[in-house]
Scaffold this motif. Structure first.
Motif, PDB file in Angstrom:
ATOM      1  N   ILE A 410      -0.062  17.581 -10.834  1.00 28.29           N
ATOM      2  CA  ILE A 410      -0.893  18.303  -9.869  1.00 28.29           C
ATOM      3  C   ILE A 410      -0.176  18.576  -8.554  1.00 28.29           C
ATOM      4  O   ILE A 410      -0.789  19.038  -7.600  1.00 28.29           O
ATOM      5  CB  ILE A 410      -2.207  17.534  -9.595  1.00 28.29           C
ATOM      6  N   GLY A 411       1.143  18.310  -8.494  1.00 26.93           N
ATOM      7  CA  GLY A 411       1.908  18.648  -7.293  1.00 26.93           C
ATOM      8  C   GLY A 411       1.617  17.731  -6.119  1.00 26.93           C
ATOM      9  O   GLY A 411       1.242  16.561  -6.291  1.00 26.93           O
ATOM     10  N   ASP A 412       1.786  18.278  -4.929  1.00 26.53           N
ATOM     11  CA  ASP A 412       1.591  17.514  -3.699  1.00 26.53           C
ATOM     12  C   ASP A 412       0.101  17.302  -3.456  1.00 26.53           C
ATOM     13  O   ASP A 412      -0.684  18.255  -3.461  1.00 26.53           O
ATOM     14  CB  ASP A 412       2.223  18.269  -2.532  1.00 26.53           C
ATOM     15  N   LEU A 413      -0.283  16.045  -3.228  1.00 27.49           N
ATOM     16  CA  LEU A 413      -1.694  15.760  -2.969  1.00 27.49           C
ATOM     17  C   LEU A 413      -2.193  16.467  -1.718  1.00 27.49           C
ATOM     18  O   LEU A 413      -3.379  16.764  -1.589  1.00 27.49           O
ATOM     19  CB  LEU A 413      -1.909  14.248  -2.819  1.00 27.49           C
ATOM     20  N   ALA A 414      -1.261  16.733  -0.780  1.00 25.69           N
ATOM     21  CA  ALA A 414      -1.668  17.382   0.466  1.00 25.69           C
ATOM     22  C   ALA A 414      -2.142  18.812   0.249  1.00 25.69           C
ATOM     23  O   ALA A 414      -2.807  19.385   1.117  1.00 25.69           O
ATOM     24  CB  ALA A 414      -0.518  17.363   1.464  1.00 25.69           C
ATOM     25  N   SER A 415      -1.815  19.393  -0.904  1.00 24.07           N
ATOM     26  CA  SER A 415      -2.225  20.777  -1.178  1.00 24.07           C
ATOM     27  C   SER A 415      -3.670  20.869  -1.664  1.00 24.07           C
ATOM     28  O   SER A 415      -4.179  21.964  -1.883  1.00 24.07           O
ATOM     29  CB  SER A 415      -1.295  21.397  -2.230  1.00 24.07           C
ATOM     30  N   HIS A 416      -4.329  19.723  -1.843  1.00 25.21           N
ATOM     31  CA  HIS A 416      -5.699  19.706  -2.340  1.00 25.21           C
ATOM     32  C   HIS A 416      -6.662  19.284  -1.232  1.00 25.21           C
ATOM     33  O   HIS A 416      -6.346  18.421  -0.416  1.00 25.21           O
ATOM     34  CB  HIS A 416      -5.831  18.751  -3.528  1.00 25.21           C
ATOM     35  N   LYS A 417      -7.830  19.883  -1.225  1.00 19.39           N
ATOM     36  CA  LYS A 417      -8.824  19.578  -0.198  1.00 19.39           C
ATOM     37  C   LYS A 417      -9.470  18.213  -0.443  1.00 19.39           C
ATOM     38  O   LYS A 417      -9.355  17.636  -1.516  1.00 19.39           O
ATOM     39  CB  LYS A 417      -9.894  20.674  -0.168  1.00 19.39           C
ATOM     40  N   ASP A 483       4.004   3.091   4.983  1.00 22.58           N
ATOM     41  CA  ASP A 483       2.672   3.508   5.420  1.00 22.58           C
ATOM     42  C   ASP A 483       2.033   4.380   4.352  1.00 22.58           C
ATOM     43  O   ASP A 483       2.504   5.483   4.074  1.00 22.58           O
ATOM     44  CB  ASP A 483       2.784   4.273   6.740  1.00 22.58           C
ATOM     45  N   CYS A 484       0.955   3.904   3.747  1.00 24.27           N
ATOM     46  CA  CYS A 484       0.236   4.664   2.713  1.00 24.27           C
ATOM     47  C   CYS A 484      -1.069   5.231   3.251  1.00 24.27           C
ATOM     48  O   CYS A 484      -1.934   5.643   2.480  1.00 24.27           O
ATOM     49  CB  CYS A 484      -0.048   3.778   1.501  1.00 24.27           C
ATOM     50  N   SER A 485      -1.219   5.237   4.558  1.00 29.03           N
ATOM     51  CA  SER A 485      -2.487   5.674   5.143  1.00 29.03           C
ATOM     52  C   SER A 485      -2.618   7.190   5.171  1.00 29.03           C
ATOM     53  O   SER A 485      -3.621   7.710   5.629  1.00 29.03           O
ATOM     54  CB  SER A 485      -2.604   5.135   6.571  1.00 29.03           C
ATOM     55  N   LEU A 486      -1.587   7.901   4.672  1.00 28.53           N
ATOM     56  CA  LEU A 486      -1.641   9.361   4.696  1.00 28.53           C
ATOM     57  C   LEU A 486      -2.649   9.913   3.696  1.00 28.53           C
ATOM     58  O   LEU A 486      -3.078  11.052   3.820  1.00 28.53           O
ATOM     59  CB  LEU A 486      -0.251   9.935   4.391  1.00 28.53           C
ATOM     60  N   ILE A 487      -2.998   9.144   2.703  1.00 28.89           N
ATOM     61  CA  ILE A 487      -3.980   9.567   1.708  1.00 28.89           C
ATOM     62  C   ILE A 487      -5.034   8.472   1.590  1.00 28.89           C
ATOM     63  O   ILE A 487      -4.785   7.325   1.949  1.00 28.89           O
ATOM     64  CB  ILE A 487      -3.314   9.824   0.339  1.00 28.89           C
ATOM     65  N   PRO A 488      -6.233   8.802   1.094  1.00 27.39           N
ATOM     66  CA  PRO A 488      -7.299   7.800   0.982  1.00 27.39           C
ATOM     67  C   PRO A 488      -6.854   6.582   0.179  1.00 27.39           C
ATOM     68  O   PRO A 488      -6.254   6.710  -0.889  1.00 27.39           O
ATOM     69  CB  PRO A 488      -8.417   8.558   0.274  1.00 27.39           C
ATOM     70  N   ALA A 489      -7.160   5.404   0.705  1.00 31.50           N
ATOM     71  CA  ALA A 489      -6.731   4.160   0.059  1.00 31.50           C
ATOM     72  C   ALA A 489      -7.299   4.032  -1.347  1.00 31.50           C
ATOM     73  O   ALA A 489      -6.621   3.541  -2.262  1.00 31.50           O
ATOM     74  CB  ALA A 489      -7.159   2.966   0.915  1.00 31.50           C
ATOM     75  N   ASN A 490      -8.530   4.485  -1.550  1.00 32.17           N
ATOM     76  CA  ASN A 490      -9.146   4.385  -2.875  1.00 32.17           C
ATOM     77  C   ASN A 490      -8.431   5.252  -3.898  1.00 32.17           C
ATOM     78  O   ASN A 490      -8.358   4.907  -5.077  1.00 32.17           O
ATOM     79  CB  ASN A 490     -10.622   4.774  -2.808  1.00 32.17           C
ATOM     80  N   LEU A 491      -7.896   6.387  -3.438  1.00 33.19           N
ATOM     81  CA  LEU A 491      -7.159   7.260  -4.345  1.00 33.19           C
ATOM     82  C   LEU A 491      -5.818   6.641  -4.716  1.00 33.19           C
ATOM     83  O   LEU A 491      -5.381   6.715  -5.871  1.00 33.19           O
ATOM     84  CB  LEU A 491      -6.950   8.633  -3.699  1.00 33.19           C
ATOM     85  N   VAL A 492      -5.158   6.030  -3.742  1.00 32.31           N
ATOM     86  CA  VAL A 492      -3.903   5.324  -4.019  1.00 32.31           C
ATOM     87  C   VAL A 492      -4.153   4.212  -5.029  1.00 32.31           C
ATOM     88  O   VAL A 492      -3.385   4.012  -5.973  1.00 32.31           O
ATOM     89  CB  VAL A 492      -3.305   4.747  -2.722  1.00 32.31           C
TER      90      VAL A 492
END
Length: 644
Positions: A410-417, A483-492
């Protein structure tokens, strides 16, 4: 005389094949029923090989003129009903509706309909075999199987009885079976339908694409433009709900031309056969020799595989941890239409997204269902209106269902809303997606919902060096301090494996990667390393295809060890306030990792050495997730041979 001979052959075939007894049983059901019928529907199973051997003329009739062949069986069945007094209410031959169901077609090219060829033959009205993957389907609706009409002139003899019976034939629309402009053949008065005798059946519409179309999701272009178009399949009655989105099927049916807003070629399905590809017989000679050389160790073979894998993209010896995890995820895929239980989802934290993107894109091409999700489309199923005007809702597959049994990149997670990421988290945790169908929006009285299993592994990455995040990111290459705070912790947490790929560390030398990239830019086809020549992409495809079809089982030692590690890890990561940090799916991922390493070693039994690799990979992932570098929280020492 020819027609009489075919009727005799049809009766003999029914008697020999057991079809006559089934017909008698079906007649008994109708005769015992208290309901009045205008149309009696019978399904007859036909084996073309047997019937051609019995009577070549009748066999040829069935294969090339199926509608007329059905009339032959209709006449035979009517005579049988009257002779044996099977249905007392039956009056005319027209009341019998015969559907011939073929078991197969001759394995000749003339009976195969290639979805990539143009134009498609839809004028001959005969059987073809086609093969494709289901990408969309509608909800089940009703259609008219048969109807009774009477002359509107009461003085006409045909204003009574069952002379005017209309039944659905392949390719016919609803208006061809039921409408108000039919005329009486005797007096030319208009015919009126006797609605209480209308017989309804179930109908569903699916869309399929050829498996070759998946190349469009994998970057295969050969520098030439290409276009693949879906084909519409009409399923009726017993064929309804026999096809699932994402599965591949062989379909026997009759091509027809349906005119809606645009003329379209469709298939009236007759029989559906689930496709199961052949299991590869072995691996290449070079890999077989390498396996024999490394047989003294349970780790050497997979270590070398990771070292030389994807040498077309990165130099051997670089990104070994990531490549090992990718290979282990690939061997947990499946080419068969069965439930995939042991998925290995991978989330990569990197500052070199271009290289990681190329590596992942290269890897998904090694399995048949490796799908790179296009940003312009949806990952999960969506709803649309059915273009054939049947009133049904069409459910489009999306990349995840299309990647059934494989990989969805699915590519870069940042590309998804944000809402899509929340949906992704829910799907990864539950391995299913529920589609809600609002009734009012699609012209129905009630709301519906359909749940689909999501049976693929998800790959994704996060750009740790994005310009929008540089102020937020505090880089530290030590494991456990990222630092993994760039994406939701539950998703990680939902992803089974979290991998740190930072090329600035000593594990990833920049010079060799830069040299490799420059040489590839000059000559993309050049094989730069000996490993690339000895172990080709095709060799890796054969290896993965063979390995993922191995049936593995745990040894007693391995089973004890994996449960020991899980319990110890859960205990050490539990506190009185927040409880255990270990997710409920942790044990499932550990088992999947151990099985994957065993498969990659081409073994049928999971050993304690496989569990050790699984534990080390999982421990590294946990350390990254929970940002701890405390030795007390690391479980990497073996207390005994059977536990940690």
């Amino acid at each position: 005389m020819s027609n009489l001979k075919m009727k005799e052959a049809a009766l003999i075939y029914l008697d020999r094949s057991g079809g006559l007894q089934k017909f008698i049983d079906d007649c008994k059901f109708y005769n015992d029923s208290k309901q009045s019928y205008a149309v009696y529907r019978f399904s007859i199973l036909i084996n073309p090989s047997d019937i051609v051997e019995l009577d070549a003329e009748l066999g040829n009739y069935i294969l090339h003129q199926p509608l007329k062949a059905a009339q032959v069986f209709q006449s035979v069945c009517f005579i049988a009903v009257k002779t044996l007094s099977l249905i007392g209410q039956l009056q005319t031959e027209a009341q019998i509706n015969i559907v011939l169901k073929l078991t197969h077609l001759p394995p000749l090219r003339s009976y195969s309909l290639d979805l990539c060829e143009f134009p498609l033959d839809y004028a001959s009205q005969r059987f073809y075999m086609m093969q494709g993957i289901v990408i969309a389907m509608t909800t089940v609706t009703k259609y008219t199987q048969g109807a009774r009409f009477l002359c509107s002139d009461e003085a006409c003899p045909l204003s009574k009885g069952f002379e005017y019976i209309r039944v659905h034939v392949p390719g016919a629309t609803e208006s061809a079976t039921v409408r108000n402009d039919f005329l009486c053949n005797l007096c030319s008065s208009s015919l009126q339908e006797d609605r209480k005798f209308r017989v309804l059946g179930d109908k569903q519409i699916v869309e399929i694409i050829t498996a070759k179309a998946l190349h469009a999701f994998q970057g295969y272009s050969n520098n030439q433009p290409f276009r693949y178009q879906s084909l519409t399949i009409f399923l009726r009655d017993e064929s309804v709900s026999k096809m699932n989105i994402g599965n591949e099927y062989k379909i026997i049916g009759i091509p027809t031309c349906v005119r809606t807003s645009q003329t379209a070629v469709c298939i009236e399905a007759n029989s559906i056969i689930s496709c199961n590809p052949e299991v590869p017989s072995g691996i290449s000679d070079n890999f077989r020799y390498l396996l024999s050389l490394t047989s003294s160790s349970c780790w050497k073979f997979t270590a070398i595989l990771a070292n030389i894998f994807a040498s077309q993209i990165v130099p051997p010896g670089t990104y070994n941890l990531l490549k090992l995890c990718l290979l282990m995820s690939l061997v947990q895929t499946s080419d068969r239409n069965k439930e995939l239980k042991d998925c290995l989802d991978i989330l990569i934290m990197t500052s070199d997204t271009l290289l990681v993107d190329r590596l992942l894109n290269f890897s998904i091409k090694l399995v048949p269902r490796g799908i790179r999700h296009p940003v312009s489309t949806e990952i999960f199923p969506t709803l649309s209106r059915n273009k054939y005007g049947t009133g049904a809702v069409s459910i489009q597959a999306g990349s995840a269902l299309l990647a059934k049994g494989g990989i969805c990149f699915i590519g870069d997670l940042a590309s998804h809303k944000k809402d899509k990421l929340e949906q992704l988290q829910s799907v990864v945790e539950s391995r299913s997606i529920t589609v809600y169908i609002p009734g009012k929006k699609f012209g129905d009285d009630i709301n519906q919902q359909m749940t689909f299993p999501v049976q693929c592994s998800f790959w994704s990455f996060v750009d740790m060096d994005s310009s929008s995040r540089r102020n937020m990111q505090k880089t530290n290459t030590l494991i456990g301090r990222m630092d993994c705070s760039l994406i939701p912790a539950n998703l990680v947490e939902a992803f089974g494996l979290l991998i740190n790929c930072n090329e600035s560390s000593s594990c990833y030398p920049l010079i060799s990667t830069v040299q490799h990239t420059l040489k590839k830019a000059i000559d993309p086809e050049e094989l730069l390393y000996v490993a690339s020549k000895k172990f080709t992409t095709e060799d890796f495809e054969k290896l993965l295809a063979f390995a993922k079809n191995l049936n593995v089982e745990f040894s007693l030692e391995a089973e004890r060890m994996i449960h020991g590690y899980y319990l110890a890890s859960r205990r050490i990561r539990t506190d009185s306030i927040s409880g255990s940090k270990l997710s409920a799916s942790a044990l499932k991922y550990l088992v999947s990792l151990a099985e994957a390493h065993a498969r990659l070693n081409l073994r049928n039994k999971v050993l304690k050495e496989d569990v050790l690799i699984a534990a080390l990979l999982f421990e590294t992932s946990l350390t990254l997730k929970y940002e701890t570098n405390n030795e007390n929280h690391s479980i990497v020492k073996i207390k005994g041979e059977s536990d940690f």
